[in-house]
Design a protein around this motif. Structure first.
Motif, PDB file in Angstrom:
ATOM      1  N   VAL A  83       0.993  -1.294  -0.044  1.00  0.00           N
ATOM      2  CA  VAL A  83       0.032  -0.165   0.080  1.00  0.00           C
ATOM      3  C   VAL A  83       0.909   1.313   0.049  1.00  0.00           C
ATOM      4  N   PRO A  84       0.756   2.071  -0.844  1.00  0.00           N
ATOM      5  CA  PRO A  84       1.798   3.345  -0.928  1.00  0.00           C
ATOM      6  C   PRO A  84       1.387   4.211   0.221  1.00  0.00           C
ATOM      7  N   VAL A  85       2.533   4.651   0.930  1.00  0.00           N
ATOM      8  CA  VAL A  85       2.404   5.538   1.831  1.00  0.00           C
ATOM      9  C   VAL A  85       3.433   6.575   1.814  1.00  0.00           C
ATOM     10  N   LYS A  86       3.022   7.760   1.947  1.00  0.00           N
ATOM     11  CA  LYS A  86       4.050   8.873   1.706  1.00  0.00           C
ATOM     12  C   LYS A  86       5.248   8.700   2.754  1.00  0.00           C
ATOM     13  N   ALA A  87       6.393   8.939   2.353  1.00  0.00           N
ATOM     14  CA  ALA A  87       7.741   8.833   3.097  1.00  0.00           C
ATOM     15  C   ALA A  87       7.860   9.433   4.474  1.00  0.00           C
ATOM     16  N   LYS A  88       6.967  10.827   4.567  1.00  0.00           N
ATOM     17  CA  LYS A  88       7.018  11.448   5.884  1.00  0.00           C
ATOM     18  C   LYS A  88       6.126  10.499   6.943  1.00  0.00           C
ATOM     19  N   TYR A  89       5.434   9.466   6.247  1.00  0.00           N
ATOM     20  CA  TYR A  89       4.699   8.742   7.370  1.00  0.00           C
ATOM     21  C   TYR A  89       5.142   7.370   7.468  1.00  0.00           C
ATOM     22  N   PHE A  90       5.638   6.936   6.425  1.00  0.00           N
ATOM     23  CA  PHE A  90       6.335   5.698   6.270  1.00  0.00           C
ATOM     24  C   PHE A  90       7.480   5.381   7.480  1.00  0.00           C
ATOM     25  N   ILE A  91       8.553   6.413   7.112  1.00  0.00           N
ATOM     26  CA  ILE A  91       9.671   6.456   7.596  1.00  0.00           C
ATOM     27  C   ILE A  91       9.790   6.350   9.315  1.00  0.00           C
ATOM     28  N   PRO A  92       9.214   7.233   9.650  1.00  0.00           N
ATOM     29  CA  PRO A  92       8.768   7.415  11.265  1.00  0.00           C
ATOM     30  C   PRO A  92       8.132   6.114  11.746  1.00  0.00           C
ATOM     31  N   VAL A  93       7.282   5.409  10.949  1.00  0.00           N
ATOM     32  CA  VAL A  93       6.833   4.289  11.559  1.00  0.00           C
ATOM     33  C   VAL A  93       7.965   3.221  11.534  1.00  0.00           C
ATOM     34  N   MET A  94       8.754   3.214  10.704  1.00  0.00           N
ATOM     35  CA  MET A  94       9.985   2.302  10.846  1.00  0.00           C
ATOM     36  C   MET A  94      10.758   2.685  11.687  1.00  0.00           C
ATOM     37  N   VAL A  95      11.096   3.840  12.006  1.00  0.00           N
ATOM     38  CA  VAL A  95      11.907   4.148  13.089  1.00  0.00           C
ATOM     39  C   VAL A  95      11.333   3.935  14.526  1.00  0.00           C
ATOM     40  N   LEU A  96      10.210   4.035  14.645  1.00  0.00           N
ATOM     41  CA  LEU A  96       9.586   3.513  15.808  1.00  0.00           C
ATOM     42  C   LEU A  96       9.455   1.944  15.983  1.00  0.00           C
ATOM     43  N   LEU A  97       9.365   1.196  14.920  1.00  0.00           N
ATOM     44  CA  LEU A  97       9.500  -0.080  14.996  1.00  0.00           C
ATOM     45  C   LEU A  97      10.787  -0.554  15.347  1.00  0.00           C
ATOM     46  N   GLU A  98      11.914   0.126  14.997  1.00  0.00           N
ATOM     47  CA  GLU A  98      13.177  -0.309  15.088  1.00  0.00           C
ATOM     48  C   GLU A  98      13.474  -0.051  16.672  1.00  0.00           C
ATOM     49  N   PHE A  99      13.000   1.252  17.200  1.00  0.00           N
ATOM     50  CA  PHE A  99      12.986   1.219  18.457  1.00  0.00           C
ATOM     51  C   PHE A  99      12.596   0.480  19.656  1.00  0.00           C
ATOM     52  N   TYR A 100      11.153  -0.003  19.111  1.00  0.00           N
ATOM     53  CA  TYR A 100      10.516  -0.908  19.840  1.00  0.00           C
ATOM     54  C   TYR A 100      11.407  -2.334  19.936  1.00  0.00           C
ATOM     55  N   MET A 101      11.751  -2.857  18.799  1.00  0.00           N
ATOM     56  CA  MET A 101      12.480  -4.021  18.591  1.00  0.00           C
ATOM     57  C   MET A 101      13.859  -4.020  19.232  1.00  0.00           C
ATOM     58  N   GLY A 102      14.582  -2.801  19.135  1.00  0.00           N
ATOM     59  CA  GLY A 102      15.752  -2.438  19.956  1.00  0.00           C
ATOM     60  C   GLY A 102      15.609  -2.803  21.467  1.00  0.00           C
ATOM     61  N   TYR A 103      14.576  -2.156  21.945  1.00  0.00           N
ATOM     62  CA  TYR A 103      14.159  -1.905  23.708  1.00  0.00           C
ATOM     63  C   TYR A 103      13.943  -3.677  23.869  1.00  0.00           C
ATOM     64  N   LYS A 104      13.305  -4.277  22.976  1.00  0.00           N
ATOM     65  CA  LYS A 104      12.756  -5.512  23.572  1.00  0.00           C
ATOM     66  C   LYS A 104      13.904  -6.790  23.034  1.00  0.00           C
ATOM     67  N   ASN A 105      14.898  -6.177  22.430  1.00  0.00           N
ATOM     68  CA  ASN A 105      15.899  -7.052  21.955  1.00  0.00           C
ATOM     69  C   ASN A 105      15.346  -8.149  21.054  1.00  0.00           C
ATOM     70  N   VAL A 106      14.777  -7.775  19.905  1.00  0.00           N
ATOM     71  CA  VAL A 106      14.057  -8.598  19.122  1.00  0.00           C
ATOM     72  C   VAL A 106      15.099  -9.223  17.945  1.00  0.00           C
ATOM     73  N   GLY A 107      15.355 -10.449  18.068  1.00  0.00           N
ATOM     74  CA  GLY A 107      16.266 -10.968  17.028  1.00  0.00           C
ATOM     75  C   GLY A 107      17.743 -10.575  17.136  1.00  0.00           C
ATOM     76  N   ASN A 108      18.242 -11.209  16.210  1.00  0.00           N
ATOM     77  CA  ASN A 108      19.851 -11.142  16.222  1.00  0.00           C
ATOM     78  C   ASN A 108      20.179 -10.118  15.284  1.00  0.00           C
ATOM     79  N   ILE A 109      19.727  -8.664  15.689  1.00  0.00           N
ATOM     80  CA  ILE A 109      19.662  -7.597  14.775  1.00  0.00           C
ATOM     81  C   ILE A 109      20.285  -6.255  15.663  1.00  0.00           C
TER      82      ILE A 109
END
Length: 250
Positions: free
Chosen positions: A197-223
């Motif tokens: 689903v096409p999403v504007k970069a100004k919305y798409f990228i912040p969501v990706m950043v929030l997901l990265e922060f959450y996964m980093g905080y929860k130590n999800v995966g070997n990433i």
């Protein structure tokens, strides 16, 4: 019509590909290049100063080949646009500083965990100096055998793993490019393969950043999620600053 791949982006793609092939060539000779060119926690006995730059060109091998595929796809797609917009000098500066930013933030977050581990280990009567020595990797990427008193301490085992696990990949630098793209072209539409689903970069990228922060905080995966965030932060700061004085060439 899409322009050809600009020179710095093209060279980065080639260099990453050569490093990836080299890991298999050297592996046939019993040499694990990730020990030499991947990067380690700065306090680790395996850390060398050049790894701060060389780790950006190393990637996980089979079966994690998607690591380099996704990174190089993003480098081609977003790097080309950012290089055409900023020019080669600013582009290469952004790329490497984002990679260094990824290294710094990742190890800053590791610092607090490792210092807590060291405090617990000292209360167990285990020598940190001995543990440090047994965290060394040989050229094949194998640990020296740890004595039994380390094996009875889960904290000691964890610290050895923290000292002996290399970080590899261009993801920190790539995230710098992703954020720079979003700053430059916030209304451009992006989409993921599994979310077409096409999403504007100004919305798409912040969501990706929030997901990265959450996964980093929860130590999800070997990433190394915080390496991604560190690179993204540098990309945001530089692109915001440069965009103010940006002019378009004919």
């Amino acid at each position: 019509m899409r322009q050809s791949i600009p020179p710095i982006t093209k060279n980065l793609l080639i260099i990453n590909g050569l490093f990836f092939l080299a890991t298999f060539v050297f592996a046939q000779k019993g040499i694990d290049l990730s020990v030499i060119l991947g990067t380690f926690y700065p306090e680790s006995p395996n850390f060398k100063f050049w790894q701060i730059l060389t780790y950006m060109f190393m990637h996980a091998g089979f079966p994690q080949i998607t690591h380099i595929i996704f990174n190089m796809f993003a480098l081609w797609m977003f790097g080309s646009v950012v290089e055409y917009t900023f020019g080669p000098k600013k582009f290469i500066t952004l790329y490497f500083l984002a990679g260094v930013g990824g290294f710094l933030l990742y190890n800053l977050t590791n610092y607090f965990q490792i210092e807590q581990l060291k405090e617990v280990i000292q209360t167990q009567g285990i020598s940190l100096a001995d543990l440090y020595d047994y965290s060394r990797l040989n050229i094949q990427g194998q640990l020296f055998n740890a004595p039994e008193d380390f094996k009875s301490s889960k904290e000691g085992i964890q610290l050895i793993q923290d000292y002996a696990t290399p970080m590899v990949g261009a993801s920190g630098a790539i995230y710098g490019l992703l954020i720079a793209f979003a700053v430059l072209y916030p209304d451009e539409k992006l989409m993921l393969i599994f979310f077409p689903v096409p999403v504007k970069a100004k919305y798409f990228i912040p969501v990706m950043v929030l997901l990265e922060f959450y996964m980093g905080y929860k130590n999800v995966g070997n990433i190394a999620h915080f390496a991604h965030l560190g690179g993204g932060l540098i990309g945001f700061l530089l692109s915001r600053y440069w965009k103010k004085n940006l002019y378009r060439r004919n």
